[in-house]
Design a protein around this motif. Structure first.
Motif, mmCIF file in Angstrom:
data_model
loop_
_atom_site.group_PDB
_atom_site.id
_atom_site.type_symbol
_atom_site.label_atom_id
_atom_site.label_comp_id
_atom_site.label_asym_id
_atom_site.label_seq_id
_atom_site.Cartn_x
_atom_site.Cartn_y
_atom_site.Cartn_z
ATOM 1 N N TRP A 53 176.842 3.513 -25.228
ATOM 2 C CA TRP A 53 176.947 3.777 -23.657
ATOM 3 C C TRP A 53 175.872 4.922 -23.452
ATOM 4 C CZ3 TRP A 53 177.631 2.324 -19.288
ATOM 5 C CH2 TRP A 53 178.013 3.042 -18.239
ATOM 6 N N GLU A 54 175.618 5.935 -24.432
ATOM 7 C CA GLU A 54 174.707 7.024 -24.496
ATOM 8 C C GLU A 54 173.391 6.616 -24.116
ATOM 9 O OE1 GLU A 54 175.416 9.809 -27.626
ATOM 10 O OE2 GLU A 54 177.592 9.894 -27.254
ATOM 11 N N THR A 55 173.015 5.615 -24.909
ATOM 12 C CA THR A 55 171.718 5.098 -24.789
ATOM 13 C C THR A 55 171.365 4.519 -23.513
ATOM 14 O OG1 THR A 55 171.549 4.553 -27.035
ATOM 15 C CG2 THR A 55 169.853 3.363 -25.619
ATOM 16 N N MET A 56 172.365 3.638 -22.739
ATOM 17 C CA MET A 56 172.102 2.830 -21.754
ATOM 18 C C MET A 56 172.516 3.383 -20.314
ATOM 19 S SD MET A 56 174.847 -0.290 -21.670
ATOM 20 C CE MET A 56 174.692 -0.446 -23.734
ATOM 21 N N SER A 57 173.409 4.528 -20.391
ATOM 22 C CA SER A 57 173.988 4.962 -19.362
ATOM 23 C C SER A 57 172.818 5.357 -18.225
ATOM 24 C CB SER A 57 174.721 5.878 -19.592
ATOM 25 O OG SER A 57 174.347 7.131 -20.375
ATOM 26 N N PRO A 58 171.698 5.920 -18.567
ATOM 27 C CA PRO A 58 170.909 6.294 -17.489
ATOM 28 C C PRO A 58 170.330 5.045 -16.792
ATOM 29 C CG PRO A 58 170.228 7.451 -19.598
ATOM 30 C CD PRO A 58 171.380 6.532 -19.740
ATOM 31 N N PHE A 59 170.218 3.943 -17.451
ATOM 32 C CA PHE A 59 169.765 2.750 -16.929
ATOM 33 C C PHE A 59 170.911 2.140 -15.943
ATOM 34 C CE2 PHE A 59 166.959 3.230 -20.387
ATOM 35 C CZ PHE A 59 165.787 2.526 -19.774
ATOM 36 N N VAL A 60 172.136 2.333 -16.458
ATOM 37 C CA VAL A 60 173.543 1.655 -15.683
ATOM 38 C C VAL A 60 173.327 2.652 -14.398
ATOM 39 C CG1 VAL A 60 175.784 1.447 -15.666
ATOM 40 C CG2 VAL A 60 174.638 0.853 -17.913
ATOM 41 N N MET A 61 173.260 3.789 -14.494
ATOM 42 C CA MET A 61 173.392 4.679 -13.310
ATOM 43 C C MET A 61 172.212 4.278 -12.362
ATOM 44 S SD MET A 61 174.715 7.247 -11.831
ATOM 45 C CE MET A 61 174.715 9.287 -12.182
ATOM 46 N N GLY A 62 170.996 4.076 -12.846
ATOM 47 C CA GLY A 62 170.052 3.769 -11.988
ATOM 48 C C GLY A 62 170.255 2.438 -11.283
ATOM 49 N N PHE A 63 170.641 1.377 -12.082
ATOM 50 C CA PHE A 63 171.072 0.076 -11.154
ATOM 51 C C PHE A 63 172.187 0.120 -10.568
ATOM 52 C CE2 PHE A 63 169.265 -2.233 -15.465
ATOM 53 C CZ PHE A 63 167.877 -2.372 -14.802
ATOM 54 N N ALA A 64 173.173 0.969 -10.692
ATOM 55 C CA ALA A 64 174.213 1.380 -9.929
ATOM 56 C C ALA A 64 173.903 1.836 -8.430
ATOM 57 C CB ALA A 64 175.305 2.052 -10.679
ATOM 58 N N HIS A 65 172.771 2.639 -8.735
ATOM 59 C CA HIS A 65 172.540 2.956 -7.304
ATOM 60 C C HIS A 65 171.349 2.418 -6.718
ATOM 61 C CE1 HIS A 65 175.009 6.406 -8.829
ATOM 62 N NE2 HIS A 65 175.062 6.768 -7.576
ATOM 63 N N GLY A 66 170.638 1.282 -7.187
ATOM 64 C CA GLY A 66 169.820 0.514 -6.377
ATOM 65 C C GLY A 66 168.429 0.558 -7.147
ATOM 66 N N ALA A 67 168.190 1.287 -8.261
ATOM 67 C CA ALA A 67 166.916 1.167 -9.018
ATOM 68 C C ALA A 67 166.496 -0.267 -9.207
ATOM 69 C CB ALA A 67 166.933 2.450 -10.140
ATOM 70 N N GLU A 68 165.231 -0.491 -9.563
ATOM 71 C CA GLU A 68 164.670 -1.507 -9.819
ATOM 72 C C GLU A 68 163.581 -1.286 -10.657
ATOM 73 O OE1 GLU A 68 164.192 -4.605 -6.825
ATOM 74 O OE2 GLU A 68 166.102 -4.797 -6.199
ATOM 75 N N ASP A 69 162.916 -2.409 -11.448
ATOM 76 C CA ASP A 69 161.562 -2.503 -11.908
ATOM 77 C C ASP A 69 161.415 -1.270 -12.918
ATOM 78 O OD1 ASP A 69 159.491 -3.668 -12.602
ATOM 79 O OD2 ASP A 69 158.000 -2.965 -10.778
ATOM 80 N N PHE A 70 162.149 -0.836 -13.895
ATOM 81 C CA PHE A 70 161.849 -0.009 -14.903
ATOM 82 C C PHE A 70 160.606 -0.026 -15.638
ATOM 83 C CE2 PHE A 70 166.486 0.557 -14.315
ATOM 84 C CZ PHE A 70 166.610 1.897 -14.069
ATOM 85 N N TYR A 71 159.901 0.931 -15.833
ATOM 86 C CA TYR A 71 158.680 0.608 -16.356
ATOM 87 C C TYR A 71 157.602 -0.306 -15.803
ATOM 88 C CZ TYR A 71 161.329 3.254 -19.739
ATOM 89 O OH TYR A 71 162.359 4.434 -20.255
ATOM 90 N N GLU A 72 157.694 -0.561 -14.441
ATOM 91 C CA GLU A 72 156.688 -1.129 -13.748
ATOM 92 C C GLU A 72 156.344 -2.712 -14.361
ATOM 93 O OE1 GLU A 72 153.411 1.472 -12.970
ATOM 94 O OE2 GLU A 72 154.979 3.201 -12.131
ATOM 95 N N GLY A 73 157.152 -3.475 -14.144
ATOM 96 C CA GLY A 73 156.893 -4.859 -14.586
ATOM 97 C C GLY A 73 157.397 -5.160 -16.175
ATOM 98 N N TRP A 74 158.015 -4.234 -16.668
ATOM 99 C CA TRP A 74 158.547 -4.612 -17.933
ATOM 100 C C TRP A 74 159.390 -5.918 -18.290
ATOM 101 C CZ3 TRP A 74 163.483 -1.920 -19.718
ATOM 102 C CH2 TRP A 74 163.977 -2.038 -20.773
#
Length: 105
Positions: A53-74
């Protein structure tokens, strides 16, 4: 806020490194391939490894708030991410997927 699905995709085990460097551990990892967790917004799902969870929580937080396309096309699906926990002896790979379902308050 949205929910996020977390799926255990693969478990690796580096027995040579464990034999050389790790003190014996009982039940070091309870994750099973195919296991699915649903993060209710920012909340860590019950049973999900705290270290993972410590590793993934920033990504979960982003997705939960509508973020997309981490690292531009990864990722082929911009609403997903493939992450691994920080265990160097038995890393577990997790697929995170943003869901359209609203998190419960």
């Amino acid at each position: 806020m949205k929910k996020v699905r977390i799926t255990v995709m693969r478990k690796a085990c580096y027995e040579d490194l464990m034999a050389k460097y790790e003190n014996p551990m009982e039940d070091a990892c309870a994750m099973e391939e195919g296991q699915v967790f649903i993060a209710n917004g920012w909340q860590r799902p019950k049973g999900l490894c705290e270290s993972a969870w410590e590793t993934m929580s920033p990504f979960v937080m982003g997705f939960a708030h509508g973020a997309e396309d981490f690292y531009e096309g990864w990722m082929k699906n911009p609403r997903s991410a493939m992450l691994s926990c920080n265990d160097g002896f038995r890393p577990v790979s997790f697929l995170l997927e943003a869901l359209d379902e609203e998190a419960e308050k």
